[in-house]
Design an enzyme around this catalytic site. Structure first.
Site, PDB file in Angstrom:
ATOM      1  N   GLY A   1      38.658  49.302  35.574  1.00 35.11           N
ATOM      2  CA  GLY A   1      39.969  48.782  35.192  1.00 35.11           C
ATOM      3  C   GLY A   1      41.037  49.852  35.286  1.00 35.11           C
ATOM      4  O   GLY A   1      41.513  50.365  34.256  1.00 35.11           O
TER       5      GLY A   1
ATOM      6  N   SER B   1      43.722  49.980  38.439  1.00 33.74           N
ATOM      7  CA  SER B   1      44.940  49.505  39.102  1.00 33.74           C
ATOM      8  C   SER B   1      45.581  48.331  38.361  1.00 33.74           C
ATOM      9  O   SER B   1      44.891  47.487  37.781  1.00 33.74           O
ATOM     10  CB  SER B   1      44.633  49.073  40.535  1.00 33.74           C
ATOM     11  OG  SER B   1      44.211  50.172  41.311  1.00 33.74           O
TER      12      SER B   1
ATOM     13  N   SER C   1      37.144  45.468  41.498  1.00 35.97           N
ATOM     14  CA  SER C   1      35.984  45.117  42.322  1.00 35.97           C
ATOM     15  C   SER C   1      34.843  44.577  41.476  1.00 35.97           C
ATOM     16  O   SER C   1      34.409  45.207  40.509  1.00 35.97           O
ATOM     17  CB  SER C   1      35.496  46.346  43.099  1.00 35.97           C
ATOM     18  OG  SER C   1      36.512  46.826  43.952  1.00 35.97           O
TER      19      SER C   1
ATOM     20  N   GLU D   1      33.651  60.174  42.141  1.00 34.64           N
ATOM     21  CA  GLU D   1      33.641  59.126  43.162  1.00 34.64           C
ATOM     22  C   GLU D   1      33.370  59.700  44.546  1.00 34.64           C
ATOM     23  O   GLU D   1      32.845  59.012  45.422  1.00 34.64           O
ATOM     24  CB  GLU D   1      34.985  58.379  43.164  1.00 34.64           C
ATOM     25  CG  GLU D   1      35.029  57.182  44.085  1.00 34.64           C
ATOM     26  CD  GLU D   1      36.319  56.397  43.958  1.00 34.64           C
ATOM     27  OE1 GLU D   1      36.334  55.213  44.361  1.00 34.64           O
ATOM     28  OE2 GLU D   1      37.319  56.939  43.460  1.00 34.64           O
TER      29      GLU D   1
END
Length: 392
Positions: free
Chosen positions: A132, A134, A170, A253
């Site tokens: 959570g 963007s 996503s 990431e």
């Protein structure tokens, strides 16, 4: 980075390859290649089951310390696993956000209680996570987050109450938990006053709305928080210090899974070369030159990725994102040249083939995960020391 492999590493590669050859058979064989770019919707439940099989045999969270359920493998061995997994054309894994992003973040910043609560279920693929970050007005500019959270009760037995909206989330529709960056200090601006919260999705205050994409899938979602609640102790790091935690997560990431991603790119390019040979497109000197260029560039990208993993250099993550995203976007464009006129039409009612999905989805590669513009600003301002871009 030393690109030679020890005897132990070679033995590990053989172990990974043998396990995949033994288990990616029978009913599992039908999952090969599923879940690629623009195809996250493919066989989701079956891929969850496959991931749980991986977990049962110790093939999840390979780099995590053993005390948290991982195997404590070296960087080289983690790279080997991801390379062999991609070469086997095994299905895209469903637990990336939990295993590669949230897990390492909890290990670095979480309380012992948080680690005991969440890490075992990530290892076992029993709980899936969504990101959570963007928002409609805070996509690449994450510091502009407007989602708010307030603490009701005490830090010991109270709850965070969350109101706001996230977007491009996503697989939120397939997940049980969200990690959310929210503004918890009224009147704060930019990166100050943010907190990193862990929020259960299955509650009345959370609404997930899938976004239908050009590819026909809906892996991205809007998420609305209307009085959503989570326990007061489910803040990672100190309240108001969420920016540091959020940025650390983005550093994770760019981990070893990127090497598997590069191997996946090689497989896509090889498949496209096969199409070009079969339909004669390879005889076109322009198409042939573009395909050759993609092959050479991908070799360079692999070495760039290896160097990025072996160096403590903040520039590497942004450089690598710029390089692979633009390469993959060009692959999508070249695939349309190879396919030719057939790529211009979809089957009825709206049935896209592999190359059409690749082309459409890869248009977003230079936007999600940090747009090209943001990556160039990071390199200009934080690495080269150039004047900051004016922000209104």
């Amino acid at each position: 980075m030393d690109l030679t492999y020890s005897e132990e590493d070679q033995a590990f590669r053989a172990e990974v390859r043998a396990w995949l050859e033994e288990h990616l058979t029978g009913d599992w064989l039908a999952l090969r290649g599923l879940g690629g770019p623009g195809r996250d919707h493919e066989a989701h439940e079956e891929r969850v089951a496959w991931n749980r099989l991986l977990a049962e045999h110790g093939w999840t969270c390979l780099g995590w310390p053993t005390e948290y359920g991982g195997r404590g493998l070296s960087l080289v061995q983690q790279v080997i696993f991801h390379e062999e997994y991609a070469r086997a054309d095994a299905p895209v894994r469903v637990n990336h956000l939990g295993e590669e992003l949230l897990g390492p973040t909890l290990i670095a910043f979480g309380t012992e209680e948080q680690k005991r609560r969440f890490l075992p279920k990530i290892v076992a693929v029993e709980e899936l996570w969504a990101q959570g970050y963007s928002e409609p007005n805070a996509g690449s500019d994450l510091a502009n987050v407007q989602t708010k959270a307030r603490l009701e009760g005490s830090a010991d037995d109270g709850e965070w109450v969350i109101d706001g909206q996230k977007v491009w989330t996503s697989n939120a529709h397939e997940s049980q938990w969200l990690f959310v960056v929210a503004r918890t200090e009224p009147g704060s601006e930019r990166h100050r006053g943010l907190s990193f919260l862990l929020v259960p999705i299955d509650q009345d205050g959370v609404e997930v709305r899938p976004i239908e994409q050009l590819t026909g899938g809906s892996e991205f979602n809007e998420v609305f928080f209307t009085g959503a609640r989570t326990s007061a102790d489910l803040v990672v790091g100190e309240p108001g210090d969420g920016w540091k935690v959020a940025m650390a997560l983005l550093g994770f990431e760019r981990g070893v899974s990127v090497l598997g991603q590069v191997v996946g790119f090689f497989r896509e390019l090889e498949a496209l070369l096969d199409v070009a040979k079969q339909n004669g497109a390879i005889e076109d000197p322009v198409v042939r030159d573009r395909l050759a260029g993609l092959a050479v560039e991908l070799d360079v990208i692999r070495f760039q990725a290896l160097r990025g993993l072996s160096e403590d250099d903040p520039a590497q993550a942004s450089i690598f994102k710029l390089v692979w995203a633009n390469w993959h976007k060009r692959l999508g464009e070249v695939s349309m040249d190879v396919v030719g006129a057939e790529g211009l039409t979809a089957g009825a009612p709206y049935d896209l083939d592999r190359w059409q999905r690749l082309f459409l989805f890869s248009r977003a590669d230079t936007i999600y995960g940090g747009s090209d513009e943001v990556q160039r600003n990071i390199l200009a301002e934080r690495v080269l020391g150039l004047p900051r871009e004016a922000r209104g």
